[in-house]
Write a protein that holds these residues in place. Structure first.
Motif, PDB file in Angstrom:
ATOM      1  N   ILE A  80      -6.039  -0.158 -78.164  1.00 32.25           N
ATOM      2  CA  ILE A  80      -5.262  -1.216 -77.515  1.00 32.25           C
ATOM      3  C   ILE A  80      -6.063  -2.515 -77.491  1.00 32.25           C
ATOM      4  O   ILE A  80      -5.493  -3.609 -77.578  1.00 32.25           O
ATOM      5  CB  ILE A  80      -4.812  -0.804 -76.096  1.00 32.25           C
ATOM      6  N   CYS A 110       4.836   2.400 -67.496  1.00 33.66           N
ATOM      7  CA  CYS A 110       4.285   1.081 -67.807  1.00 33.66           C
ATOM      8  C   CYS A 110       5.348   0.146 -68.366  1.00 33.66           C
ATOM      9  O   CYS A 110       5.385  -1.043 -68.024  1.00 33.66           O
ATOM     10  CB  CYS A 110       3.134   1.219 -68.804  1.00 33.66           C
ATOM     11  N   ILE A 160      -5.815   1.966 -70.852  1.00 29.67           N
ATOM     12  CA  ILE A 160      -6.027   0.531 -71.025  1.00 29.67           C
ATOM     13  C   ILE A 160      -7.416   0.193 -71.554  1.00 29.67           C
ATOM     14  O   ILE A 160      -7.633  -0.854 -72.156  1.00 29.67           O
ATOM     15  CB  ILE A 160      -5.755  -0.210 -69.692  1.00 29.67           C
ATOM     16  N   HIS A 176      -6.744  -5.624 -64.430  1.00 34.36           N
ATOM     17  CA  HIS A 176      -7.773  -5.213 -65.386  1.00 34.36           C
ATOM     18  C   HIS A 176      -8.081  -6.420 -66.256  1.00 34.36           C
ATOM     19  O   HIS A 176      -7.240  -7.318 -66.399  1.00 34.36           O
ATOM     20  CB  HIS A 176      -7.241  -4.039 -66.225  1.00 34.36           C
ATOM     21  N   ALA A 195      -0.668  -1.039 -69.155  1.00 33.23           N
ATOM     22  CA  ALA A 195      -1.009   0.231 -69.793  1.00 33.23           C
ATOM     23  C   ALA A 195      -1.541   1.220 -68.763  1.00 33.23           C
ATOM     24  O   ALA A 195      -1.982   0.836 -67.676  1.00 33.23           O
ATOM     25  CB  ALA A 195      -2.049  -0.006 -70.885  1.00 33.23           C
ATOM     26  N   HIS A 214      -4.611  -5.901 -78.985  1.00 36.20           N
ATOM     27  CA  HIS A 214      -4.499  -7.043 -78.071  1.00 36.20           C
ATOM     28  C   HIS A 214      -5.093  -8.302 -78.681  1.00 36.20           C
ATOM     29  O   HIS A 214      -4.468  -9.364 -78.698  1.00 36.20           O
ATOM     30  CB  HIS A 214      -5.184  -6.742 -76.738  1.00 36.20           C
ATOM     31  N   VAL A 220      -0.540  -7.120 -71.166  1.00 38.55           N
ATOM     32  CA  VAL A 220      -0.893  -5.702 -71.259  1.00 38.55           C
ATOM     33  C   VAL A 220      -0.540  -5.004 -69.956  1.00 38.55           C
ATOM     34  O   VAL A 220      -0.986  -5.407 -68.880  1.00 38.55           O
ATOM     35  CB  VAL A 220      -2.396  -5.519 -71.557  1.00 38.55           C
ATOM     36  N   THR A 249       1.428  -1.863 -74.525  1.00 36.31           N
ATOM     37  CA  THR A 249       1.082  -0.685 -73.741  1.00 36.31           C
ATOM     38  C   THR A 249       0.515   0.373 -74.682  1.00 36.31           C
ATOM     39  O   THR A 249       0.354   0.141 -75.883  1.00 36.31           O
ATOM     40  CB  THR A 249       2.302  -0.166 -72.958  1.00 36.31           C
ATOM     41  N   ARG A 253      -7.932  -6.735 -69.255  1.00 32.36           N
ATOM     42  CA  ARG A 253      -6.945  -6.856 -70.329  1.00 32.36           C
ATOM     43  C   ARG A 253      -5.528  -7.106 -69.806  1.00 32.36           C
ATOM     44  O   ARG A 253      -4.631  -7.425 -70.582  1.00 32.36           O
ATOM     45  CB  ARG A 253      -6.945  -5.589 -71.188  1.00 32.36           C
ATOM     46  N   ALA A 269      -3.464  -2.276 -65.082  1.00 33.15           N
ATOM     47  CA  ALA A 269      -3.646  -0.836 -65.237  1.00 33.15           C
ATOM     48  C   ALA A 269      -2.709  -0.123 -64.272  1.00 33.15           C
ATOM     49  O   ALA A 269      -2.729  -0.384 -63.058  1.00 33.15           O
ATOM     50  CB  ALA A 269      -5.096  -0.455 -64.955  1.00 33.15           C
TER      51      ALA A 269
END
Length: 264
Positions: A22, A73, A17, A60, A39, A26, A37, A12, A62, A65
């Motif tokens: 990040i 989060c 995000i 998202h 975030a 990641h 993730v 997070t 990643r 979100a």
């Protein structure tokens, strides 16, 4: 590493995000663990441990979100999304989180603290970005700027748990410098006590100003050796092992006045 042996990592941050920090973490952590993730959907810097009662969630590229804070989060990731992690990593933040006074203010650090209250080891990671003559909001970072922060985080994720670090520390607050000509050394630190906030009254507004950043830009810092701020300004990766619950101390003076509290 076999996926069954790889640690489950909840990642997070508080910059949002879509931030470069990040993204850099990641991609690196995904090589050594199974990363989920969760975030904030947008920038939630300096919100501390602010908590919501209901937040929106969107998928998202990643991960997930969350329309909420870093602490939201962590709770959402642990209790509603999963998988349950072995470790929570928060960052990498654009801008350092140094000094005792920042610990409760930083969304990055607060996410690590939230995880610690769940009993999950956690690491907060931030990048020190010298401002020079520029205003902080004018400075942009890209993925390459996070190389030292990423290298330090990878190392700690791979080694800290097995070494027993989290048997004494609830979380680690890590601050890294920008990449230099040589790899930055790592050092164990304690949060600095130095505090220098001021406020100026201008008609119908009051401007609050953290003068520590001015001092750092000028190289005029009084933080002694062994503190987080001194380490980072000197080009080292700072790692502060910290505990989340507030500590209590025995005070005889308080005992005396409590014993004298009138019963009517």
């Amino acid at each position: 590493m076999d996926d069954s042996e790889a640690p489950e990592i909840l990642l997070t941050n508080d910059d949002g995000i879509g931030s470069a920090g990040i993204g850099a973490l990641h991609d690196a952590l995904d090589e050594i663990g199974n990363v989920t993730v969760v975030a904030p959907a947008d920038d939630q810097s300096a919100v501390g441990r602010a908590m919501s009662t209901e937040v929106g969630i969107e998928e998202h590229e990643r991960g997930y979100a969350i329309a909420g804070t870093p602490s939201d989060c962590v709770v959402a990731g642990l209790e509603a999304i999963g998988p349950y992690p072995d470790l929570v990593v928060s960052g990498c933040n654009r801008g350092a989180n140094l000094g005792e006074y920042v610990l409760g203010r930083s969304g990055t650090v607060s996410a690590a603290v939230e995880a610690a209250f769940f009993g999950i080891p956690s690491i907060a990671v931030s990048l020190y970005v010298p401002t020079g003559d520029m205003e902080f909001h004018e400075i942009e970072t890209d993925r390459e700027d996070y190389a030292e922060a990423v290298r330090a985080t990878e190392y700690l994720v791979e080694h800290a748990t097995d070494a027993g670090v989290f048997e004494q520390a609830d979380y680690l607050n890590v601050n890294a410098p920008l990449p230099g000509d040589e790899p930055a050394p790592m050092t164990v630190t304690r949060p600095s006590h130095v505090y220098d906030m001021d406020a100026t009254h201008n008609g119908d507004t009051i401007t609050l100003h953290d003068r520590i950043w001015d001092r750092m830009a000028e190289g005029d810092i009084e933080d002694p050796e062994g503190t987080d701020r001194r380490a980072v300004v000197d080009g080292r990766v700072s790692v502060s092992p910290l505990t989340a619950p507030h500590t209590t101390e025995h005070h005889e003076a308080l005992d005396e006045i409590v014993e004298s509290y009138p019963d009517r």
